[in-house]
Design an enzyme around this catalytic site. Structure first.
Site, PDB file in Angstrom:
ATOM      1  N   CYS A 245       0.747  -0.941   0.099  1.00 55.49           N
ATOM      2  CA  CYS A 245      -0.037  -0.117  -0.112  1.00 55.49           C
ATOM      3  C   CYS A 245       0.888   1.296   0.037  1.00 55.49           C
ATOM      4  O   CYS A 245       2.138   1.222   0.306  1.00 55.49           O
ATOM      5  CB  CYS A 245      -1.019  -0.022   1.338  1.00 55.49           C
TER       6      CYS A 245
HETATM    7  N1  GLN Z   1      -1.193  -6.173   4.816  1.00 52.30           N
HETATM    8  C1  GLN Z   1      -2.192  -5.164   4.680  1.00 52.30           C
HETATM    9  C2  GLN Z   1      -3.215  -5.490   4.149  1.00 52.30           C
HETATM   10  O1  GLN Z   1      -3.418  -6.549   3.422  1.00 52.30           O
HETATM   11  C3  GLN Z   1      -1.487  -4.197   4.081  1.00 52.30           C
HETATM   12  C4  GLN Z   1      -1.084  -4.296   2.811  1.00 52.30           C
HETATM   13  C5  GLN Z   1      -0.023  -3.477   1.977  1.00 52.30           C
HETATM   14  O2  GLN Z   1       0.727  -2.674   2.572  1.00 52.30           O
HETATM   15  N2  GLN Z   1      -0.067  -3.536   0.806  1.00 52.30           N
HETATM   16  O3  GLN Z   1      -4.219  -4.534   4.149  1.00 52.30           O
END
Ligand code: GLN
Length: 249
Positions: free
Chosen positions: A2
């Site tokens: 993210c």
């Molecule tokens: N693991 C978290 C989620 O699935 C954050 C994912 C990310 O940083 N891509 O929401």
């Protein structure tokens, strides 16, 4: 992984920091530059949190790609705030694509975002949650590592105001306990109460843009301003307009 962004400064439309720059957070949803092998695009939803004049936080979240939602331009552009936290999501494999899984997570005057992953999160974070009551654990908003991190961190945070050093200390202790239990974790946290931004770096990118009037923390710089500073790894950042503190944790 993210991408997230926090803004403190003069009042702006809450969509403005999201759309700002040729490499805006909006654009980073389909064309991020520094994902470090943690996914390719951030199309599994988004969220924007902002603070009202009474200090409480509101948020708007949608599990669809940010570019499909006209509310960003049509509605969020009509709300002004002096503090914004926003995120675009790339769901970790095995985790649901659902509104409740989209950051920012909010409670009272707090907003929280996590960029990263905690491997085997149920086991790892479960070991750290033994002092939490069943009622608190049942408030888990989504079966994801990020929601579980927020559930645990918010149990440490009070709704009455404490100093920003106290919050930084709680966040550093919490992040330290997570990476001690899960050294392979990726743990870039962004936290705000609408007056201060706190952030951790652990594996993922984070950059800082600050002057006397405003401060921005962003997974990736949104423009070519030469004043962007990359934040090193395993750092905790405490930032208000005109003052930034970066320490190891
Ligand atoms: N693991 C978290 C989620 O699935 C954050 C994912 C990310 O940083 N891509 O929401």
């Amino acid at each position: 992984m993210c991408r997230h962004l926090g803004y403190l400064g003069p009042a702006v439309a809450v969509s403005e920091p999201v759309l700002r720059g040729e490499h805006s957070l909006y654009r980073q949803s389909w064309a991020p530059r520094d994902m470090r092998a943690g996914g390719t695009i951030n199309a599994d939803g988004f969220g924007v949190a902002w603070w009202r004049t009474d200090g409480s936080v509101s948020n708007y979240r949608n599990p669809m790609p940010i570019w499909t939602d006209p509310a960003v331009g049509d509605v969020l552009s009509q709300i002004e705030a002096t503090a914004v936290v926003a995120a675009v999501r790339s769901a970790t494999v095995g985790m649901p694509v659902d509104r409740g899984a989209c950051a920012p997570f909010t409670a009272g005057r707090w907003a929280f975002s996590h960029n990263g992953v905690v491997p085997n999160w149920r086991t790892t974070l479960g070991q750290l949650a033994t002092s939490l009551s069943p009622a608190h654990l049942l408030e888990l908003e989504a079966p994801t590592d990020s929601a579980a991190l927020w559930l645990q961190l918010r149990a440490r945070l009070t709704q009455e105001r404490r100093g920003s050093d106290w919050v930084a200390g709680e966040l550093a202790e919490f992040a330290g306990s997570v990476v001690a239990a899960a050294p392979d974790a990726r743990l870039n946290i962004l936290l705000s109460d609408g007056e201060t931004l706190w952030a951790t770096t652990y594996y993922h990118s984070l950059s800082l843009l600050s002057d006397d009037a405003s401060v921005v923390l962003s997974s990736e710089p949104y423009d070519r301003d030469p004043n962007w500073q990359p934040v090193g790894d395993r750092r905790i950042v405490t930032a208000v307009p005109g003052h930034v503190c970066i320490e190891a944790f």
